[in-house]
Design a protein around this motif. Structure first.
Motif, PDB file in Angstrom:
ATOM      1  N   ILE A 101      22.268  43.604  41.033  1.00 26.90           N
ATOM      2  CA  ILE A 101      23.255  44.625  40.659  1.00 26.90           C
ATOM      3  C   ILE A 101      24.258  44.050  39.659  1.00 26.90           C
ATOM      4  CG2 ILE A 101      25.161  46.054  41.523  1.00 26.90           C
ATOM      5  CD1 ILE A 101      23.507  46.237  44.188  1.00 26.90           C
ATOM      6  N   VAL A 102      24.729  42.841  39.923  1.00 27.55           N
ATOM      7  CA  VAL A 102      25.678  42.184  39.005  1.00 27.55           C
ATOM      8  C   VAL A 102      25.024  41.992  37.644  1.00 27.55           C
ATOM      9  CG1 VAL A 102      26.981  40.070  38.539  1.00 27.55           C
ATOM     10  CG2 VAL A 102      26.940  41.020  40.856  1.00 27.55           C
ATOM     11  N   ASP A 103      23.795  41.529  37.645  1.00 30.98           N
ATOM     12  CA  ASP A 103      23.095  41.304  36.370  1.00 30.98           C
ATOM     13  C   ASP A 103      22.897  42.608  35.602  1.00 30.98           C
ATOM     14  OD1 ASP A 103      23.040  38.600  36.917  1.00 30.98           O
ATOM     15  OD2 ASP A 103      20.957  38.587  37.618  1.00 30.98           O
ATOM     16  N   ARG A 104      22.617  43.714  36.301  1.00 27.07           N
ATOM     17  CA  ARG A 104      22.506  45.025  35.632  1.00 27.07           C
ATOM     18  C   ARG A 104      23.848  45.422  35.030  1.00 27.07           C
ATOM     19  NH1 ARG A 104      19.681  47.687  40.366  1.00 27.07           N
ATOM     20  NH2 ARG A 104      21.741  48.518  40.735  1.00 27.07           N
ATOM     21  N   ALA A 146      25.308  36.701  37.338  1.00 32.67           N
ATOM     22  CA  ALA A 146      25.822  36.228  38.615  1.00 32.67           C
ATOM     23  C   ALA A 146      25.515  34.738  38.731  1.00 32.67           C
ATOM     24  CB  ALA A 146      25.172  36.995  39.759  1.00 32.67           C
ATOM     25  N   VAL A 147      26.526  33.950  39.068  1.00 36.24           N
ATOM     26  CA  VAL A 147      26.347  32.514  39.233  1.00 36.24           C
ATOM     27  C   VAL A 147      26.242  32.162  40.711  1.00 36.24           C
ATOM     28  CG1 VAL A 147      27.407  30.261  38.846  1.00 36.24           C
ATOM     29  CG2 VAL A 147      27.600  32.031  37.107  1.00 36.24           C
ATOM     30  N   LEU A 187      33.195  39.750  50.233  1.00 40.46           N
ATOM     31  CA  LEU A 187      32.082  39.463  49.338  1.00 40.46           C
ATOM     32  C   LEU A 187      32.688  38.873  48.068  1.00 40.46           C
ATOM     33  CD1 LEU A 187      29.078  39.644  48.595  1.00 40.46           C
ATOM     34  CD2 LEU A 187      29.557  41.925  47.673  1.00 40.46           C
ATOM     35  N   ARG A 188      32.359  37.623  47.791  1.00 40.48           N
ATOM     36  CA  ARG A 188      32.903  36.935  46.612  1.00 40.48           C
ATOM     37  C   ARG A 188      31.767  36.735  45.619  1.00 40.48           C
ATOM     38  NH1 ARG A 188      36.027  31.775  48.077  1.00 40.48           N
ATOM     39  NH2 ARG A 188      37.530  33.328  48.742  1.00 40.48           N
ATOM     40  N   ILE A 189      31.969  37.222  44.407  1.00 41.03           N
ATOM     41  CA  ILE A 189      30.955  37.149  43.358  1.00 41.03           C
ATOM     42  C   ILE A 189      31.512  36.321  42.206  1.00 41.03           C
ATOM     43  CG2 ILE A 189      29.593  38.468  41.701  1.00 41.03           C
ATOM     44  CD1 ILE A 189      29.813  40.845  43.675  1.00 41.03           C
ATOM     45  N   PHE A 190      30.768  35.300  41.811  1.00 45.39           N
ATOM     46  CA  PHE A 190      31.142  34.462  40.677  1.00 45.39           C
ATOM     47  C   PHE A 190      30.244  34.847  39.503  1.00 45.39           C
ATOM     48  CE2 PHE A 190      32.297  32.162  44.441  1.00 45.39           C
ATOM     49  CZ  PHE A 190      33.518  31.579  44.131  1.00 45.39           C
ATOM     50  N   ILE A 191      30.860  35.125  38.362  1.00 46.57           N
ATOM     51  CA  ILE A 191      30.110  35.516  37.167  1.00 46.57           C
ATOM     52  C   ILE A 191      30.433  34.574  36.019  1.00 46.57           C
ATOM     53  CG2 ILE A 191      29.923  37.942  37.834  1.00 46.57           C
ATOM     54  CD1 ILE A 191      32.244  38.556  35.891  1.00 46.57           C
ATOM     55  N   THR A 218      36.287  37.351  30.899  1.00 42.84           N
ATOM     56  CA  THR A 218      37.637  37.905  30.783  1.00 42.84           C
ATOM     57  C   THR A 218      37.989  38.684  32.049  1.00 42.84           C
ATOM     58  OG1 THR A 218      36.926  40.017  29.854  1.00 42.84           O
ATOM     59  CG2 THR A 218      37.293  38.198  28.285  1.00 42.84           C
ATOM     60  N   HIS A 219      39.270  39.031  32.172  1.00 42.23           N
ATOM     61  CA  HIS A 219      39.678  39.882  33.289  1.00 42.23           C
ATOM     62  C   HIS A 219      38.954  41.224  33.234  1.00 42.23           C
ATOM     63  CE1 HIS A 219      43.315  37.217  33.517  1.00 42.23           C
ATOM     64  NE2 HIS A 219      42.893  37.237  34.765  1.00 42.23           N
ATOM     65  N   GLY A 220      38.761  41.727  32.039  1.00 45.62           N
ATOM     66  CA  GLY A 220      38.039  42.988  31.862  1.00 45.62           C
ATOM     67  C   GLY A 220      36.612  42.903  32.367  1.00 45.62           C
ATOM     68  N   ASP A 221      35.969  41.761  32.133  1.00 40.80           N
ATOM     69  CA  ASP A 221      34.606  41.554  32.646  1.00 40.80           C
ATOM     70  C   ASP A 221      34.608  41.605  34.171  1.00 40.80           C
ATOM     71  OD1 ASP A 221      33.602  41.104  30.046  1.00 40.80           O
ATOM     72  OD2 ASP A 221      33.933  38.940  30.203  1.00 40.80           O
ATOM     73  N   CYS A 222      35.558  40.919  34.781  1.00 39.29           N
ATOM     74  CA  CYS A 222      35.664  40.901  36.250  1.00 39.29           C
ATOM     75  C   CYS A 222      35.889  42.309  36.783  1.00 39.29           C
ATOM     76  CB  CYS A 222      36.795  39.989  36.695  1.00 39.29           C
ATOM     77  SG  CYS A 222      36.508  38.247  36.332  1.00 39.29           S
ATOM     78  N   GLU A 223      36.769  43.051  36.134  1.00 39.72           N
ATOM     79  CA  GLU A 223      37.072  44.415  36.564  1.00 39.72           C
ATOM     80  C   GLU A 223      35.838  45.311  36.460  1.00 39.72           C
ATOM     81  OE1 GLU A 223      40.214  48.021  35.552  1.00 39.72           O
ATOM     82  OE2 GLU A 223      40.014  46.354  34.165  1.00 39.72           O
ATOM     83  N   MET A 224      35.142  45.221  35.333  1.00 36.69           N
ATOM     84  CA  MET A 224      33.968  46.058  35.110  1.00 36.69           C
ATOM     85  C   MET A 224      32.881  45.767  36.147  1.00 36.69           C
ATOM     86  SD  MET A 224      30.610  45.934  33.708  1.00 36.69           S
ATOM     87  CE  MET A 224      30.631  44.424  32.771  1.00 36.69           C
ATOM     88  N   VAL A 225      32.600  44.485  36.383  1.00 35.98           N
ATOM     89  CA  VAL A 225      31.570  44.111  37.341  1.00 35.98           C
ATOM     90  C   VAL A 225      31.989  44.535  38.742  1.00 35.98           C
ATOM     91  CG1 VAL A 225      30.424  42.151  38.456  1.00 35.98           C
ATOM     92  CG2 VAL A 225      30.587  42.242  35.969  1.00 35.98           C
TER      93      VAL A 225
END
Length: 71
Positions: A12-15, A24-25, A38-42, A49-56
């Motif tokens: 889902i993260v990769d999509r 997803a790392v 649930l902690r997701i590292f990208i 960016t913060h925007g990337d974190c927000e979007m994911v």
């Protein structure tokens, strides 16, 4: 052994980030009961960016709510 749903969350993260090169790392499931996290590292080549974190986060949250993947 890694739970099968973790692979689904990673997909889902990769999509969510495919267009922007986000992947997803690591995915961690912490706590228990009502205190679960649930902690997701990208990551992406030019940095996240913060925007990337927000979007994911928003995308993953929406899909997880709709598909009820996590037990």
């Amino acid at each position: 052994m890694k739970a099968a749903w973790i692979d689904k969350v990673s997909d889902i993260v990769d999509r969510a980030g495919r267009r922007d090169g986000i992947e997803a790392v690591d995915i961690q499931w912490l706590g228990g009961g009502k205190s679960r996290l649930l902690r997701i590292f990208i990551d992406k080549p030019e940095g996240v960016t913060h925007g990337d974190c927000e979007m994911v986060s928003q995308y993953v949250s929406t899909v997880l709510d709709a598909e009820d993947i996590i037990p």
